[in-house]
Design an enzyme around this catalytic site. Structure first.
Site, mmCIF file in Angstrom:
data_model
loop_
_atom_site.group_PDB
_atom_site.id
_atom_site.type_symbol
_atom_site.label_atom_id
_atom_site.label_comp_id
_atom_site.label_asym_id
_atom_site.label_seq_id
_atom_site.Cartn_x
_atom_site.Cartn_y
_atom_site.Cartn_z
ATOM 1 N N CYS A 117 11.832 14.690 -9.219
ATOM 2 C CA CYS A 117 11.779 14.870 -10.672
ATOM 3 C C CYS A 117 12.260 13.596 -11.353
ATOM 4 O O CYS A 117 13.283 13.036 -10.971
ATOM 5 C CB CYS A 117 12.711 16.043 -11.060
ATOM 6 N N THR B 228 -4.881 -8.867 0.097
ATOM 7 C CA THR B 228 -4.167 -8.735 -1.173
ATOM 8 C C THR B 228 -4.569 -9.857 -2.120
ATOM 9 O O THR B 228 -4.836 -10.973 -1.703
ATOM 10 C CB THR B 228 -2.638 -8.758 -0.985
ATOM 11 N N ASP C 251 -0.553 4.228 1.005
ATOM 12 C CA ASP C 251 -1.377 5.206 1.744
ATOM 13 C C ASP C 251 -0.763 5.641 3.079
ATOM 14 O O ASP C 251 -1.333 6.453 3.788
ATOM 15 C CB ASP C 251 -2.795 4.630 1.964
ATOM 16 N N CYS D 272 9.437 19.992 -12.243
ATOM 17 C CA CYS D 272 10.667 20.325 -11.537
ATOM 18 C C CYS D 272 10.959 21.814 -11.645
ATOM 19 O O CYS D 272 10.832 22.401 -12.723
ATOM 20 C CB CYS D 272 11.816 19.529 -12.164
ATOM 21 N N HIS E 110 5.959 -1.107 -2.584
ATOM 22 C CA HIS E 110 5.605 -0.360 -3.802
ATOM 23 C C HIS E 110 5.768 1.131 -3.578
ATOM 24 O O HIS E 110 5.113 1.947 -4.218
ATOM 25 C CB HIS E 110 4.177 -0.713 -4.251
ATOM 26 N N ASN F 189 0.824 -1.208 0.000
ATOM 27 C CA ASN F 189 0.000 0.000 0.000
ATOM 28 C C ASN F 189 0.859 1.260 0.000
ATOM 29 O O ASN F 189 1.975 1.271 0.517
ATOM 30 C CB ASN F 189 -0.940 -0.020 1.214
HETATM 31 N N1 APR Z 1 -11.375 -7.616 3.779
HETATM 32 C C1 APR Z 1 -10.650 -8.639 3.254
HETATM 33 N N2 APR Z 1 -10.219 -8.676 1.969
HETATM 34 C C2 APR Z 1 -10.524 -7.604 1.201
HETATM 35 C C3 APR Z 1 -11.250 -6.491 1.681
HETATM 36 C C4 APR Z 1 -11.672 -6.531 3.035
HETATM 37 N N3 APR Z 1 -12.378 -5.523 3.583
HETATM 38 N N4 APR Z 1 -11.389 -5.589 0.649
HETATM 39 C C5 APR Z 1 -10.761 -6.129 -0.426
HETATM 40 N N5 APR Z 1 -10.240 -7.337 -0.092
HETATM 41 C C6 APR Z 1 -9.433 -8.236 -0.922
HETATM 42 C C7 APR Z 1 -9.930 -8.404 -2.338
HETATM 43 O O1 APR Z 1 -10.837 -9.489 -2.416
HETATM 44 C C8 APR Z 1 -8.629 -8.713 -3.080
HETATM 45 O O2 APR Z 1 -8.319 -10.101 -2.995
HETATM 46 O O3 APR Z 1 -8.162 -7.644 -1.014
HETATM 47 C C9 APR Z 1 -7.586 -7.948 -2.274
HETATM 48 C C10 APR Z 1 -7.193 -6.633 -2.936
HETATM 49 O O4 APR Z 1 -6.508 -6.966 -4.120
HETATM 50 P P1 APR Z 1 -6.049 -5.789 -5.097
HETATM 51 O O5 APR Z 1 -7.167 -4.831 -5.305
HETATM 52 O O6 APR Z 1 -5.404 -6.451 -6.283
HETATM 53 O O7 APR Z 1 -4.944 -4.984 -4.272
HETATM 54 P P2 APR Z 1 -3.435 -5.411 -4.042
HETATM 55 O O8 APR Z 1 -3.308 -6.894 -3.874
HETATM 56 O O9 APR Z 1 -2.907 -4.560 -2.945
HETATM 57 O O10 APR Z 1 -2.731 -4.965 -5.447
HETATM 58 C C11 APR Z 1 -1.353 -5.194 -5.555
HETATM 59 O O11 APR Z 1 -1.337 -4.052 -7.682
HETATM 60 O O12 APR Z 1 -2.064 -2.217 -8.858
HETATM 61 C C12 APR Z 1 -0.981 -2.766 -8.231
HETATM 62 O O13 APR Z 1 0.798 -1.670 -7.215
HETATM 63 C C13 APR Z 1 -0.572 -1.879 -7.095
HETATM 64 O O14 APR Z 1 0.102 -2.472 -4.854
HETATM 65 C C14 APR Z 1 -0.866 -2.728 -5.865
HETATM 66 C C15 APR Z 1 -0.740 -4.131 -6.405
#
Ligand code: APR
Length: 281
Positions: free
Chosen positions: A147, A213, A122, A171, A139, A120
């Site tokens: 820049c 994730t 954030d 920049c 990430h 993340n």
């Molecule tokens: N509780 C549990 N699981 C959840 C919840 C929740 N409240 N909300 C979402 N999820 C799960 C989804 O089902 C999914 O499996 O979290 C996962 C989120 O997956 P992604 O949206 O793909 O996010 P992430 O795994 O962080 O993405 C990885 O992809 O776009 C790139 O660099 C970016 O860091 C990011 C990377």
């Protein structure tokens, strides 16, 4: 894994058994791996959830494909879509850490957090009180920007100003004028050196927690497979992902991660401390 395969380390594949394992003192090097799913409860959309995910909602930016918003080549041609999105994502006081972030902070407070690897950007891990030396932002994050041509760091206050207006910062070093980009890892960019320096920590884990994730993006997605097969792994996620569920000591807690973490806190006797810490953030 089939139901009748006995676990190698846990007494059974359950949160109660994971709690006993932690209370027994055998889990002293817990490694946590997180993604956008632990911040959705804070109001930050994840990327790939079907309707609510960012990639499903970037249509207004008419991108060649959703991931282009984080693609370096596309960004150099057209940085506007990224800066339109940055305005939504940029960390600020408006987002609070979730119960899941606070649970990880409790692990650190109790000396049990070996390392948190997060995807993340954030900065909510820091806001939850997790010590920075226990966080690998695999990430990158919005914490710093520079820049992309001369690499000159760009001042945060100036960045906030541009992001607030969804304008593209350039920049200001004389004669440069290159595009400014936050230090988040775009597709096509290398991960921060810290990721590769700390990756050994995943091998040293005696318990792995994977939270929120999709495990779609490598090399991060390979982390849960780096520990010995006897190391218990707990998945807190809406859906099964990666290789979780194939090893003898994998515990699957499918559903909302905050709910799953609250259940584990109940089993550990940490629930009051968890809620109190979260309320006091
Ligand atoms: N509780 C549990 N699981 C959840 C919840 C929740 N409240 N909300 C979402 N999820 C799960 C989804 O089902 C999914 O499996 O979290 C996962 C989120 O997956 P992604 O949206 O793909 O996010 P992430 O795994 O962080 O993405 C990885 O992809 O776009 C790139 O660099 C970016 O860091 C990011 C990377």
């Amino acid at each position: 894994i089939s139901e009748d395969t006995p676990p190698l380390t846990l007494s059974e594949r359950s949160l109660a058994a994971v709690a006993d394992f932690i209370k027994s003192g055998k889990a002293r090097r817990i490694v946590v791996m997180t993604g956008a799913g632990i911040s959705t409860a804070a109001g930050i959309p994840d990327f790939r959830s079907p309707d609510t995910g960012l990639y499903a909602n970037l249509a207004a930016l008419n991108l060649p494909e959703p991931e282009a918003v984080f693609d370096l080549t596309f960004f150099c041609e057209n940085p506007r879509p990224f800066y339109a999105l940055a305005r939504e994502l940029y960390p600020g006081a408006r987002y609070r850490p979730t119960v899941s972030h606070v649970f990880i902070a409790l692990l650190a407070r109790k000396g049990l957090l070996h390392m948190l690897f997060t995807q993340n950007i954030d900065c909510l891990e820091r806001a939850a009180g997790i010590p920075p030396d226990r966080i690998v932002e695999a990430h990158g994050s919005f914490a710093t920007q520079r820049c992309i041509d001369c690499k000159e760091p760009f001042e945060e206050a100036r960045m906030r100003d541009f992001v607030a207006r969804a304008e593209v910062p350039r920049c200001e070093r004389d004669g440069c004028g290159g595009l400014v980009k936050p230090d988040i890892v775009f597709f096509g960019e290398a991960l921060p050196s810290a990721f590769f320096e700390q990756i050994g920590k995943a091998k040293e884990a005696d318990l792995i927690l994977v939270m929120g994730t999709s495990l779609q993006v490598h090399p991060f997605a390979g982390l849960p497979n780096m520990a010995d097969e006897k190391v218990p792994r707990v998945l807190f996620n809406l859906e099964q992902v990666g290789s979780l569920g194939t090893q003898a000591d994998d515990v699957m807690v499918l559903g909302d991660c905050d709910a799953g973490v609250r259940k584990l806190a109940d089993e550990l006797g940490w629930r009051d401390e968890l809620e109190k810490t979260w309320r006091e953030l």
